[in-house]
Design a protein around this motif. Sequence first.
Motif, PDB file in Angstrom:
ATOM      1  N   GLU A  74       6.694  -5.243   2.327  1.00 11.92           N
ATOM      2  CA  GLU A  74       8.143  -5.194   2.938  1.00 11.92           C
ATOM      3  C   GLU A  74       8.771  -5.833   3.576  1.00 11.92           C
ATOM      4  O   GLU A  74      10.064  -5.115   3.652  1.00 11.92           O
ATOM      5  N   GLY A  75       8.674  -6.755   4.518  1.00  8.67           N
ATOM      6  CA  GLY A  75       9.507  -7.262   5.720  1.00  8.67           C
ATOM      7  C   GLY A  75      10.158  -8.404   4.143  1.00  8.67           C
ATOM      8  O   GLY A  75      11.884  -8.017   5.270  1.00  8.67           O
ATOM      9  N   PHE A  76       9.459  -8.393   3.376  1.00  4.55           N
ATOM     10  CA  PHE A  76      10.344 -10.230   2.618  1.00  4.55           C
ATOM     11  C   PHE A  76      11.731  -8.960   1.890  1.00  4.55           C
ATOM     12  O   PHE A  76      12.497  -9.080   1.643  1.00  4.55           O
ATOM     13  N   LEU A  77      11.040  -7.957   1.514  1.00  6.40           N
ATOM     14  CA  LEU A  77      12.056  -7.035   0.416  1.00  6.40           C
ATOM     15  C   LEU A  77      13.350  -6.988   1.621  1.00  6.40           C
ATOM     16  O   LEU A  77      14.310  -6.614   0.684  1.00  6.40           O
ATOM     17  N   ALA A  78      13.086  -6.225   3.164  1.00  7.40           N
ATOM     18  CA  ALA A  78      14.439  -6.193   3.372  1.00  7.40           C
ATOM     19  C   ALA A  78      15.375  -7.414   3.975  1.00  7.40           C
ATOM     20  O   ALA A  78      16.367  -7.436   3.403  1.00  7.40           O
ATOM     21  N   LEU A 121       5.807 -16.840   9.139  1.00 12.11           N
ATOM     22  CA  LEU A 121       4.201 -15.476   8.374  1.00 12.11           C
ATOM     23  C   LEU A 121       4.278 -17.100   6.493  1.00 12.11           C
ATOM     24  O   LEU A 121       3.268 -17.070   6.134  1.00 12.11           O
ATOM     25  N   VAL A 122       4.861 -17.436   6.431  1.00 12.91           N
ATOM     26  CA  VAL A 122       4.726 -17.933   5.138  1.00 12.91           C
ATOM     27  C   VAL A 122       4.226 -19.723   5.461  1.00 12.91           C
ATOM     28  O   VAL A 122       3.572 -20.615   4.653  1.00 12.91           O
ATOM     29  N   TRP A 147      12.867 -14.507  -1.145  1.00 13.50           N
ATOM     30  CA  TRP A 147      11.428 -13.584  -0.137  1.00 13.50           C
ATOM     31  C   TRP A 147      11.333 -12.649  -1.345  1.00 13.50           C
ATOM     32  O   TRP A 147      10.587 -11.662  -1.166  1.00 13.50           O
ATOM     33  N   LEU A 148      11.972 -12.118  -2.267  1.00 13.09           N
ATOM     34  CA  LEU A 148      12.092 -10.898  -3.435  1.00 13.09           C
ATOM     35  C   LEU A 148      10.417 -12.199  -3.665  1.00 13.09           C
ATOM     36  O   LEU A 148       9.436 -11.692  -4.072  1.00 13.09           O
ATOM     37  N   ASP A 149      10.591 -13.190  -4.689  1.00  6.80           N
ATOM     38  CA  ASP A 149       9.393 -13.760  -4.931  1.00  6.80           C
ATOM     39  C   ASP A 149       8.179 -14.060  -3.716  1.00  6.80           C
ATOM     40  O   ASP A 149       7.062 -13.543  -4.430  1.00  6.80           O
ATOM     41  N   PHE A 150       8.386 -14.390  -2.752  1.00  4.23           N
ATOM     42  CA  PHE A 150       7.199 -14.014  -1.947  1.00  4.23           C
ATOM     43  C   PHE A 150       6.363 -12.662  -1.738  1.00  4.23           C
ATOM     44  O   PHE A 150       5.395 -12.511  -1.773  1.00  4.23           O
ATOM     45  N   ALA A 151       7.313 -11.534  -1.880  1.00  2.00           N
ATOM     46  CA  ALA A 151       6.707 -10.354  -1.812  1.00  2.00           C
ATOM     47  C   ALA A 151       5.883 -10.333  -3.433  1.00  2.00           C
ATOM     48  O   ALA A 151       4.581  -9.649  -2.980  1.00  2.00           O
ATOM     49  N   GLY A 152       6.309 -10.446  -4.528  1.00  5.88           N
ATOM     50  CA  GLY A 152       5.779 -10.722  -5.808  1.00  5.88           C
ATOM     51  C   GLY A 152       4.064 -11.179  -5.453  1.00  5.88           C
ATOM     52  O   GLY A 152       3.259 -10.842  -5.964  1.00  5.88           O
ATOM     53  N   LEU A 153       4.585 -12.499  -5.249  1.00  2.84           N
ATOM     54  CA  LEU A 153       3.469 -13.091  -4.628  1.00  2.84           C
ATOM     55  C   LEU A 153       2.016 -12.288  -3.989  1.00  2.84           C
ATOM     56  O   LEU A 153       1.067 -12.201  -4.269  1.00  2.84           O
ATOM     57  N   VAL A 206       2.639 -20.736   8.426  1.00  2.00           N
ATOM     58  CA  VAL A 206       1.411 -21.106   8.745  1.00  2.00           C
ATOM     59  C   VAL A 206       0.042 -19.853   8.585  1.00  2.00           C
ATOM     60  O   VAL A 206      -1.135 -19.983   8.178  1.00  2.00           O
ATOM     61  N   HIS A 207       0.903 -18.896   7.789  1.00  5.20           N
ATOM     62  CA  HIS A 207       0.205 -17.737   7.393  1.00  5.20           C
ATOM     63  C   HIS A 207      -0.664 -17.688   5.610  1.00  5.20           C
ATOM     64  O   HIS A 207      -1.682 -16.893   5.690  1.00  5.20           O
ATOM     65  N   LEU A 208       0.597 -17.796   5.267  1.00  8.33           N
ATOM     66  CA  LEU A 208       0.454 -17.809   3.405  1.00  8.33           C
ATOM     67  C   LEU A 208      -0.359 -19.588   2.982  1.00  8.33           C
ATOM     68  O   LEU A 208       0.406 -20.618   3.690  1.00  8.33           O
ATOM     69  N   ASP A 209      -1.373 -19.342   2.573  1.00 11.64           N
ATOM     70  CA  ASP A 209      -2.521 -20.449   2.110  1.00 11.64           C
ATOM     71  C   ASP A 209      -1.981 -20.930   0.296  1.00 11.64           C
ATOM     72  O   ASP A 209      -0.306 -20.097   0.001  1.00 11.64           O
ATOM     73  N   GLU A 210      -2.335 -21.744   0.368  1.00 11.35           N
ATOM     74  CA  GLU A 210      -1.936 -22.062  -1.115  1.00 11.35           C
ATOM     75  C   GLU A 210      -1.928 -20.727  -2.496  1.00 11.35           C
ATOM     76  O   GLU A 210      -1.548 -21.402  -3.789  1.00 11.35           O
ATOM     77  N   HIS A 211      -2.951 -20.952  -2.045  1.00 17.77           N
ATOM     78  CA  HIS A 211      -3.167 -19.000  -3.530  1.00 17.77           C
ATOM     79  C   HIS A 211      -2.045 -17.956  -2.938  1.00 17.77           C
ATOM     80  O   HIS A 211      -2.240 -16.926  -4.048  1.00 17.77           O
ATOM     81  N   ALA A 212      -1.317 -18.073  -1.575  1.00 17.14           N
ATOM     82  CA  ALA A 212      -0.772 -17.188  -1.697  1.00 17.14           C
ATOM     83  C   ALA A 212      -1.323 -15.992  -0.747  1.00 17.14           C
ATOM     84  O   ALA A 212      -1.185 -15.540  -1.380  1.00 17.14           O
ATOM     85  N   ARG A 213      -2.429 -16.908  -0.577  1.00 17.00           N
ATOM     86  CA  ARG A 213      -3.292 -15.577   0.244  1.00 17.00           C
ATOM     87  C   ARG A 213      -3.384 -15.367   1.947  1.00 17.00           C
ATOM     88  O   ARG A 213      -2.755 -16.783   2.163  1.00 17.00           O
ATOM     89  N   LEU A 214      -3.091 -14.177   2.089  1.00 19.30           N
ATOM     90  CA  LEU A 214      -2.379 -14.247   4.010  1.00 19.30           C
ATOM     91  C   LEU A 214      -3.268 -14.428   4.591  1.00 19.30           C
ATOM     92  O   LEU A 214      -4.786 -13.305   4.945  1.00 19.30           O
ATOM     93  N   ALA A 215      -3.849 -15.149   6.091  1.00 20.81           N
ATOM     94  CA  ALA A 215      -4.231 -15.246   6.945  1.00 20.81           C
ATOM     95  C   ALA A 215      -3.790 -13.737   7.715  1.00 20.81           C
ATOM     96  O   ALA A 215      -2.681 -13.782   8.048  1.00 20.81           O
TER      97      ALA A 215
END
Length: 678
Positions: free
Chosen positions: A478-482, A443-444, A492-498, A446-455
Amino acid sequence: MPNRLAHETSPYLLQHADNPVDWWPWSAQAFDEARRTNRPVLLSVGYSSCHWCHVMAHESFEDRATADYLNEHFVTIKVDREERPDVDAVYMEAVQAATGQGGWPMTVFLTPDAEPFYFGTYFPPAPRHGMPSFRQVLEGVQQAWATRRDEVSEVAGKIVRDLAQREIGQQAAQPPGEQELAQALLGLTREYDPQRGGFGGAPKFPPSMVLEFLLRHHARTGAEGALQMARDTCERMARGGIYDQLAGGFARYSVDRDWVVPHFEKMLYDNALLCRVYAHLWRATGSDLARRVALETADFLVRDMRTDEGGFASALDADSDDGTGRHVEGAYYVWTPERLRAVLGDADGDLAAQYFGVTDEGTFEHGQSVLQLPQSNAVFDAGKIASIRERLLAERAGRPAPGRDDKVVAAWNGLAVAALAETGAYFDRPDLVEAAVGAADLLVRVHLDEHARLARTSKDGRVGPNAGVLEDYADVAEGFLALASVTGEGVWLDFAGLLLDHVLARFTDPGTGALYDTAADAEPLIRRPQDPTDNATPSGWTAAAGALLSYAAHTGSEPHRTAAERALGVVKALGPRVPRFIGWGLAVAEALLDGPREVAVVGPGLDEERTAALHRTALLGTAPGAVVAVGTADSDEFPLLADRPLHHGEAAAYVCRNFTCDAPTPDPERLRAALGSR
């Protein structure tokens, strides 16, 4: 000759790439073509594992005469609802408002400005059961478009205006409290089926999010009735034909009230949600059945749904080849007494028929049965049953397998990450945690771009063209927090925050706190979709509330907690009235009422014996929505670890709630007592 869908990544669209229908994908160019040629638009929405979508495709979209008529009079657009849930939601709302029901395939006729004016779902090739034929519908719509254009435009305009008035604005100022949650429990009790488990009649869907609420409510209040409903429902489902008794994993729903005959498609989201429910039921009760089902479902996900890139595929089809070249629903899964005996021999075949409820009459079609575990006073030899199951599974593996939709949907993979991380941690299965990390990594990457926008989707490691919607941001967070709680890796907490920063900035109404399913800068549709109700999955709205609340507990962020509380206002309104359709919202409200509790485990190292014991105890606590951080005393991985020293040089756990902290304890038993919720 392939049509325009041949270059798409969606398996569902690719299934239609060789249709004689001149399909367009959803695009501005398709509507430009409708305006240029002055033709109405036929919008057909479905998904790859949808049985009736396949039927209508075979009957109508593969038929040359029907295709010729469509190509002459319409611009035809095909949409995968799993890739474009925003498009699906907007037009499904219109279908349900106009007809009182909905479903897939969804068939909608639009003006070139994308305004709907006529609706339906499946249409047969010939008139049947009071339904007009698809050709009759096409001819009627075409005639109306040609001769009564003003009337069509007036109807379309009214529908769009009516949809615009459905926007959910200011919610209740406060989240639900004790009274609303008690009312929700009472409402569920009234709809509960005490003989069979579950809620309501046929068809019966696994109520995974409601079960999470019931488990959390019991943990917080001690309400035995809530636990009983959850436990009995889980047992009835696990014993029914809706559960794959050989390979694990759940089908989409049961066509009957008794969980006997499933609609055979297996969806990633159902199995991720139910894997987590059964793991949580085991955590609350120690049930052997819950443990078995959680692990079998997790193993099913990793074995049958994981893609080569480490993500998880969307679904397995209901249909497969029955051995004669015909695609038949359930062919892969059903048995007869004769087939059991042919595989196992007479004695073991008869034993298997008794154990799995396979009868001469059959429980499905044509004398065939779906395997289940009927309630029985008989005693069976566990070794013998294990051998029988192994031999049946081997025989079944030789049958033509159902098709798999290999696209990776961000939201559903987020649900799978949470389920596998927790299940792996509870049952000492590091391989499951590794599978969760692999999906999160995909997910990080392939799906996440440089602005932390998700595909929204990817396939074969290639990112899809569609932007993530609210449920993608919320479920992946939710998955990253778990994963952060299980692994002790603060990244993973940092990615969830983004991701949650995007929720606050792009999906939230700053004035009311209401949430939208699409971002403020997303492609504009005839209305901005917005649905807080939990259906097959948590709504983006309630999933966001849960992730925002957990993130706030981890970090102390007041904006995130305030946003969660404001979002839960809708649960205060809907929970007492329609609790079956706001289950995850109610579960999040339970976490808010309980704190949620914040647990920091500090030790000399994550693998040190006492640190590991305290960490495991924290993860197994039943306090609703509790968050866990683990690390060394000097770690900066998690905010919760700041200023938490060792206890006389040894590992210790700190438990805080509502700005108050208990004394640190090195004792797992004291920690366990602190995290039992009552």
